[in-house]
Scaffold this motif. Sequence first.
Motif, mmCIF file in Angstrom:
data_model
loop_
_atom_site.group_PDB
_atom_site.id
_atom_site.type_symbol
_atom_site.label_atom_id
_atom_site.label_comp_id
_atom_site.label_asym_id
_atom_site.label_seq_id
_atom_site.Cartn_x
_atom_site.Cartn_y
_atom_site.Cartn_z
ATOM 1 N N PHE A 76 1.972 4.165 0.932
ATOM 2 C CA PHE A 76 2.895 4.741 0.227
ATOM 3 C C PHE A 76 3.308 6.260 0.803
ATOM 4 C CE2 PHE A 76 1.396 9.337 -2.180
ATOM 5 C CZ PHE A 76 2.818 9.374 -3.207
ATOM 6 N N GLU A 77 1.707 6.181 1.874
ATOM 7 C CA GLU A 77 2.390 7.414 2.716
ATOM 8 C C GLU A 77 3.298 6.998 3.616
ATOM 9 O OE1 GLU A 77 1.036 10.202 2.627
ATOM 10 O OE2 GLU A 77 -0.049 10.194 0.841
ATOM 11 N N ASP A 78 4.012 5.767 4.000
ATOM 12 C CA ASP A 78 4.863 5.539 4.479
ATOM 13 C C ASP A 78 5.746 5.240 4.544
ATOM 14 O OD1 ASP A 78 2.689 5.090 6.824
ATOM 15 O OD2 ASP A 78 2.843 3.206 6.716
ATOM 16 N N ARG A 79 6.077 5.250 3.027
ATOM 17 C CA ARG A 79 7.170 4.823 2.695
ATOM 18 C C ARG A 79 7.878 5.445 1.497
ATOM 19 N NH1 ARG A 79 6.705 -1.455 2.046
ATOM 20 N NH2 ARG A 79 6.035 -2.248 4.060
ATOM 21 N N LYS A 80 6.751 6.092 0.807
ATOM 22 C CA LYS A 80 6.964 7.213 -0.680
ATOM 23 C C LYS A 80 8.427 8.197 -0.586
ATOM 24 C CE LYS A 80 4.548 11.832 1.498
ATOM 25 N NZ LYS A 80 3.556 11.805 1.089
ATOM 26 N N ASP A 81 8.838 8.798 1.236
ATOM 27 C CA ASP A 81 9.992 9.329 0.914
ATOM 28 C C ASP A 81 11.559 8.603 0.704
ATOM 29 O OD1 ASP A 81 8.885 12.074 1.569
ATOM 30 O OD2 ASP A 81 8.390 12.096 3.749
ATOM 31 N N VAL A 82 11.537 6.959 1.424
ATOM 32 C CA VAL A 82 12.482 6.331 1.318
ATOM 33 C C VAL A 82 12.476 6.247 -0.063
ATOM 34 C CG1 VAL A 82 12.897 3.955 1.910
ATOM 35 C CG2 VAL A 82 11.845 5.732 3.503
#
Lengths: 250, 105
Positions: free
Chosen positions: B87-93
């Motif tokens: 979630f932290e790694d991909r939330k923006d994408v």
Amino acid sequence: MLPPRRALNWFWVVEKMAESLGKLHNRILSDARLKAAGIVEQAEEKSKQILEESRAQAQRDANDILSRASLEAESIRRSILSSRVRANRLRILEEKNRIVQSVLKSVEQRLSDIARTDQFESTLKRLVLEAVEAVGTDNAVVKVGFRNAERKSLQSLGQTFPKGIKFLADETAIDDLGGVIASDPDGKMSFNNSFKARIERLDNQLLTTISSTIFQTGDDASGQHHSRKRRVAQPPLLCWKRTYDSPHDD
Amino acid sequence: MSGIEAVRRIVETEAQAKQIVEDAKSKAEEILARASQEAQNVRHSSTAEAEQRKAQMLRESREKAEADARSSDVETDALLETYKKLFEDRKDVAAKKGVELVLGG
């Protein structure tokens, strides 16, 4: 006193009687012993049979107990394991749901702030043209409203559309997130092209896109080419239906 | 030997024979009683052993299930941790893709 011949006969008779009596004595005892042996032998046979039957019955009882124990043990195992596995599965689903809802909130936030971005003008034009096309008239009435968009600038953007279109700029964001609603001049037909309405129309696809991006389940973000198999392979998320609260509510 | 003596001896012998048979019957009863007792012992012992084995099976099954359940907890905790990182790694994408979908869909 007996005469000699008669005396001899008498002794002979007595001797024979004694002999017969001895034989009879032996015979009676022998029969009794034989009968006694038979009784004991029969009892031993019966005893052996009782023990054999008892052992067999004991074995059957033991097998029965163990067989039922085996079922009970399996039931206990399932009960403990299934409740915990179910609880853990629920934790996983809740976490995935929380994550997806969080991203969805972020999507809504970004959409509601679109007026501050350089995408705004092109987005507004696309929303308006789509809505007008959906209504199917050259004299459509278009109501627009976005958060952080000034009425003046909206009005000036309205002048870039074909002349037949009546452009109404609203101070407030349409459906909380902003967007466009087009209708025919009579107001009989309208098309809601607000962000909220678009999200509702794309709901499943949007959730799949977010989920597949975060969890890399391999689903195509376009959502157009999902095979049934791939959809099934993806774990379901709980409560995916949005309540569409405004992102500014919290 | 007189006739009376002979009869007396036969009566004695019969009594003796009767005693032999009675003794045998008593012995047979003892044998059967012993067998019955032994049979009961065999069944009690077998049942007790089976009950003991049953208790052991249930205990083992419970312990194994609880161990498996703990493993499931550990695996779930690890998975949740992975989800948090994802979630932290991909939330923006993911949010960007979501916005693009809504805008262009």
